[in-house]
Motif scaffolding. Structure first.
Motif, short mmCIF file in Angstrom:
data_model
loop_
_atom_site.label_atom_id
_atom_site.label_comp_id
_atom_site.label_asym_id
_atom_site.label_seq_id
_atom_site.Cartn_x
_atom_site.Cartn_y
_atom_site.Cartn_z
N ASN A 204 0.69 -1.38 0.09
CA ASN A 204 0.10 0.11 -0.04
C ASN A 204 0.96 1.24 -0.14
N GLU A 208 0.39 4.58 -2.25
CA GLU A 208 0.05 6.02 -1.75
C GLU A 208 1.16 6.79 -2.21
N ARG A 255 -8.38 -2.87 -3.22
CA ARG A 255 -7.03 -2.25 -2.55
C ARG A 255 -6.17 -1.25 -2.97
N SER A 259 -6.02 2.66 -1.61
CA SER A 259 -4.69 3.36 -1.35
C SER A 259 -4.69 4.52 -1.91
N ASN A 262 -6.72 7.15 -0.43
CA ASN A 262 -6.24 7.29 1.16
C ASN A 262 -5.05 8.48 0.92
N PRO A 336 -8.50 7.79 5.89
CA PRO A 336 -7.80 6.86 5.87
C PRO A 336 -7.98 6.05 7.43
N ALA A 345 -5.96 -2.80 2.87
CA ALA A 345 -6.30 -1.25 3.00
C ALA A 345 -7.55 -1.07 3.60
N SER A 347 -10.34 2.35 4.83
CA SER A 347 -10.77 3.71 4.70
C SER A 347 -12.15 3.64 5.38
#
Length: 359
Positions: A204, A208, A255, A259, A262, A336, A345, A347
């Motif tokens: 992740n 990100e 996922r 990510s 986020n 996040p 992941a 959220s």
């Protein structure tokens, strides 16, 4: 809900309407062509389901052989592609004013005449960071001039205030994104990038970090950054992905999406909704088999799994996994969450009505 869709000027202007880019000869446009009828059906669905549409003026066909109507189909070069020596099926036009006239005519017809309210944004050229080639070379300055010419034409024709300009549309090319924020920020309303670089092995934090770098570029403009296209890194050419029939792929897509959001992405758009051909002349090998569901069953007759396909437009396993994300969140805020696991992941979403969803 948002949908991104391709449009090509040969659908409504298979030959130049006239020799004056200042005046549109509406009677010479093919607004009832097979291609346009298909577009109307997609827009009718979006209108009915309250789906916001980002329309992508993909470029222009190099040849007239892609036109369905035999009255206009030929082996001649398409008029908007004339003088650009770039060798590809879809290329930008060097005739900026004619291009701007054609795009404006489409939007006037759809928004002002047919009264579609679902069309919210326009992207000019798909992945121009590699595809905006003038005489064989990517020309970012020409891209900027083209975007400004379209902006000016839409303003003149009374349709610019009806849509947002979602620009850059780069293919994992932060330098092109930087150039866009410098050269078209006076007309851009948002920016977007595409990515197909992440897979099952990608943590992740790497996903990100990639999006945070994009956000850092766009942040000084005060405008949002979206992911206009994404998929996995299991590419087989441009039209296949090795994991397309796995349920696990849908989990991976969720996922990756979480990510990216986020990290600050304003939204993500999976490409593509269903298996499709970009042109009726495409071979089966060129069919874009990237969809959450298949096309008509008979398209897959050469495949060993053909007999296992139960129906036309059969949903792939990934649909059921990915839709657990898409069916439960909408416009609003994202918070996040930390999981302590680089491959999980999470959220929290709060929609515009104040409802919370945790994924």
């Amino acid at each position: 809900k948002r949908m991104r869709m391709m449009v090509m000027p040969s659908w409504w202007e298979p030959q130049n309407d006239n020799n004056d880019s200042e005046i549109t000869a509406w009677e010479n446009l093919t607004l009832s062509s097979v291609e346009m009828q298909s577009l109307y059906k997609a827009l009718d669905l979006a209108e009915r389901e309250k789906i916001d549409v980002t329309m992508v003026a993909w470029g222009c066909h190099k040849w007239c052989g892609h036109i369905i109507d035999t009255k206009y189909r030929s082996n001649q070069r398409y008029f908007l592609a004339e003088s650009n020596s770039t060798e590809d099926w879809c290329i930008p036009s060097k005739q900026i004013e004619e291009w701007a006239e054609s795009i404006s005519a489409l939007l006037q017809h759809l928004i002002l005449k047919k009264k579609y309210t679902c069309i919210k944004a326009l992207t000019l050229i798909n992945e121009p960071s590699w595809s905006y080639q003038i005489d064989g070379k990517v020309d970012a300055e020409h891209y900027s001039k083209m975007c400004h010419a379209v902006d000016e034409r839409l303003e003149r024709d009374g349709v610019r205030n009806k849509i947002r300009f979602d620009l850059s549309d780069d293919a994992e090319n932060i330098e092109f994104l930087k150039h866009s924020t410098r050269s078209v920020d006076d007309i851009a309303d948002s920016y977007n990038s595409h990515t197909y670089k992440f897979g099952y092995e990608t943590p992740n934090s790497e996903i990100e970090a990639w999006e945070r770098a994009n956000i850092e570029v766009v942040a000084p403009t005060g405008k949002p950054h979206y992911i206009g296209e994404f998929g996995s890194n299991q590419n087989v050419g441009a039209s296949r992905q090795k994991d397309i029939d796995l349920y696990e792929r849908g989990v991976l897509m969720a996922r990756i999406a979480l990510s990216l959001m986020n990290a600050g992405a304003a939204g993500v758009s999976y490409w593509s909704l269903l298996d499709q051909y970009y042109a009726f002349t495409d071979s089966y090998g060129s069919m874009q088999q990237l969809g959450l569901w298949r096309s008509a069953k008979n398209e897959y007759q050469s495949e060993p799994y053909y007999d296992n396909i139960k129906c036309d437009l059969e949903l792939r396993p990934q649909y059921w996994a990915y839709s657990l994300l898409t069916r439960h969140i909408g416009s609003g805020e994202i918070y996040p969450l930390t999981t302590g696991n680089e491959f999980v992941a999470a959220s929290a979403f709060r929609d515009e009505q104040g409802k919370w969803v945790y994924i």
